[in-house]
Design an enzyme around this catalytic site. Structure first.
Site, mmCIF file in Angstrom:
data_model
loop_
_atom_site.group_PDB
_atom_site.id
_atom_site.type_symbol
_atom_site.label_atom_id
_atom_site.label_comp_id
_atom_site.label_asym_id
_atom_site.label_seq_id
_atom_site.Cartn_x
_atom_site.Cartn_y
_atom_site.Cartn_z
ATOM 1 N N HIS A 18 -9.181 2.850 -2.211
ATOM 2 C CA HIS A 18 -7.751 2.565 -2.076
ATOM 3 C C HIS A 18 -7.241 1.663 -3.196
ATOM 4 O O HIS A 18 -7.099 0.462 -3.012
ATOM 5 C CB HIS A 18 -7.515 1.918 -0.702
ATOM 6 C CG HIS A 18 -6.117 1.479 -0.448
ATOM 7 N ND1 HIS A 18 -5.012 2.187 -0.863
ATOM 8 C CD2 HIS A 18 -5.637 0.377 0.199
ATOM 9 C CE1 HIS A 18 -3.920 1.552 -0.477
ATOM 10 N NE2 HIS A 18 -4.264 0.452 0.153
ATOM 11 N N CYS A 36 0.384 2.734 6.361
ATOM 12 C CA CYS A 36 0.798 1.377 6.708
ATOM 13 C C CYS A 36 0.801 0.562 5.418
ATOM 14 O O CYS A 36 0.261 0.988 4.400
ATOM 15 C CB CYS A 36 -0.169 0.766 7.710
ATOM 16 S SG CYS A 36 -1.880 0.676 7.089
ATOM 17 N N CYS A 90 0.801 -1.224 0.000
ATOM 18 C CA CYS A 90 0.000 0.000 0.000
ATOM 19 C C CYS A 90 0.836 1.278 0.000
ATOM 20 O O CYS A 90 0.290 2.371 -0.148
ATOM 21 C CB CYS A 90 -0.938 0.001 1.199
ATOM 22 S SG CYS A 90 -2.042 -1.433 1.220
#
EC number: 2.3.1.16
Length: 436
Positions: free
Chosen positions: A392, A422, A99
């Protein structure tokens, strides 16, 4: 505090982020259904270059990321160069840091600028959760390889006769951590229980995210940084993120059942970020190159930090680790920030990190620091909403956050902003940005 590490070239130039752009973000299997990540990447880079009016040969490097890999286009960066009319001699390579992938892309371009090997580059990422690499079972894969080497039809038939019906079923992409077997949502549940984060707190944060994102769109704050896209059959434009629930109420969130720990859990689909398709990119240059081209940068990259922790327990604490390091390298404290933007993978993860940033005990016993990083002022935190609302697309989120934060800093007359995320594997990323 250790000595700050200035991000400048050998000539003393700062690392400028000249412009940034993204596609609208689309929930899985909606507006970008059937559009692979490489095409989303071409869309955003092509439009970014067209809007910037920078000569095509001025871009000397493109670093791009993709988390959900497509075997037919393993180097998405090079495909974007070849598919957007960029100079074919442009250096291009792909990166992946889960990510935090576009954070890594930005860091890599920054390092090339500081080394003096380039004067301008593009960093970004794209992902599609609607076009997935569907695999085959290990048994079928082995038979296919052996069958390719078999000399006769009889040998091939013998190999295939060993397969069972279940061996022929498609295998979807893994959603669990390879080393632990835990899903990201399982880790979010761990964190909610470890840090005493209630369902009500999670739902309230998710609701806040959607309300702020809806307000940002209504006030026109995102129009300049989000392009309008047209996809087959090219009948309707897609111009705004389609995950934002501006009309929802807290009562709506309370209706959903836990998604991971069905019996005792508090993490739901509504207080988590959804699977999403999209792409985002930024143009980066040395400060002097921007001046040569007559460009006013959005802002500058002041510092960055990447960290890693164990994956078995609460592995989404990357922001609590990377934030103090990025601030230290920038020569700043939490109080110096105008904005603080954290990736909202889950409301539980976000709230846990916020809690630990203000914890003296965590700072002393875990980080080995004399004092807490600092409480995050709610008036500075995710002021335009976050990933729970926008969605996302894994590799695109960092570039979205950087562009969004720099535009908001400019609207506020400048200052410092920190963006942090994160990532799977216990990874964390943070960057300090500066706007004038």
């Amino acid at each position: 505090m250790r000595q700050a590490l200035p991000l400048v070239t050998r000539q003393g130039d700062r690392i400028a982020i000249v412009s940034g752009l993204r596609t609208p973000f689309a929930r899985q299997a909606t507006a970008f259904h059937g559009i692979p990540a490489v095409d989303l990447g071409k869309m955003v880079v092509g439009e970014l270059l067209a809007r910037s009016e920078i000569p095509a040969d001025a871009i000397e490097q493109l670093v791009f990321g993709q988390v959900v890999q497509m075997p037919e286009a393993p180097n998405i960066a090079r495909e974007i160069v070849l598919g957007t009319g960029m100079n074919v001699h442009t250096d291009a390579y792909s990166v992946s840091r889960a990510c935090a992938t576009s954070f890594q892309a930005v860091a890599n371009v920054a390092e090339s600028l500081m080394a003096g090997t380039i004067r301008a580059g593009i960093a970004g990422g794209a992902d599609s959760s609607s076009v997935l690499p569907i695999g085959v079972s290990k048994a079928l894969a082995r038979v296919l390889v052996d069958g390719n080497k078999a000399r006769t039809t009889r040998q091939r038939l013998t190999l295939f006769s060993r397969l069972r019906l279940r061996d022929l079923l498609p295998v979807p992409p893994a959603v669990a951590e390879y080393s632990t077997g835990l899903r990201m949502g399982d880790t979010a549940e761990q964190m909610a229980k470890t840090y005493g984060i209630t369902r009500e707190q999670q739902d309230a944060l998710a609701h806040r995210s959607h309300q702020r994102a809806a307000q940002a769109w209504a006030e026109g704050k995102l129009a300049e940084e989000v392009m309008t896209t047209y996809v087959p059959p090219y009948k309707n434009p897609f111009a705004e993120d389609n995950n934002i629930r501006g009309a929802s109420t807290l009562a709506d969130y309370a209706k959903l059942r836990p998604a991971f720990d069905r019996k005792h859990g508090s993490v739901t689909a509504a207080n988590s970020t959804p699977l999403t398709d999209g792409a985002a990119a930024v143009i980066m240059m040395t400060e002097s190159r921007a001046k040569e081209l007559g460009l006013r940068p959005l802002g500058y990259l002041r510092s960055y930090a990447f960290t890693a922790i164990d994956v078995w327990q609460d592995m989404l604490l990357g922001p609590a680790w990377s934030t103090p390091l990025a601030l230290e390298r920038a020569g700043l404290t939490m109080a110096d920030l105008t904005l603080f933007d954290m990736h909202e993978a889950f409301a539980a993860q976000t709230l846990a990190n916020l809690q630990l940033l203000g914890s003296e005990r965590f700072a002393r016993e875990v980080l080995g620091r004399a004092q807490a990083t600092g409480e995050v002022d709610d008036a500075k935190f995710n002021v335009l909403g976050g990933s729970i609302a926008y969605g996302h697309p894994f590799a695109a989120t960092g570039a979205r956050m950087i562009t969004q934060t720099l535009h908001e800093l400019r609207r506020r007359g400048g200052g410092f902003g920190l963006v942090t995320a994160c990532a799977a594997g216990g990874l964390g990323a943070a960057m300090v940005l500066e706007a004038e």
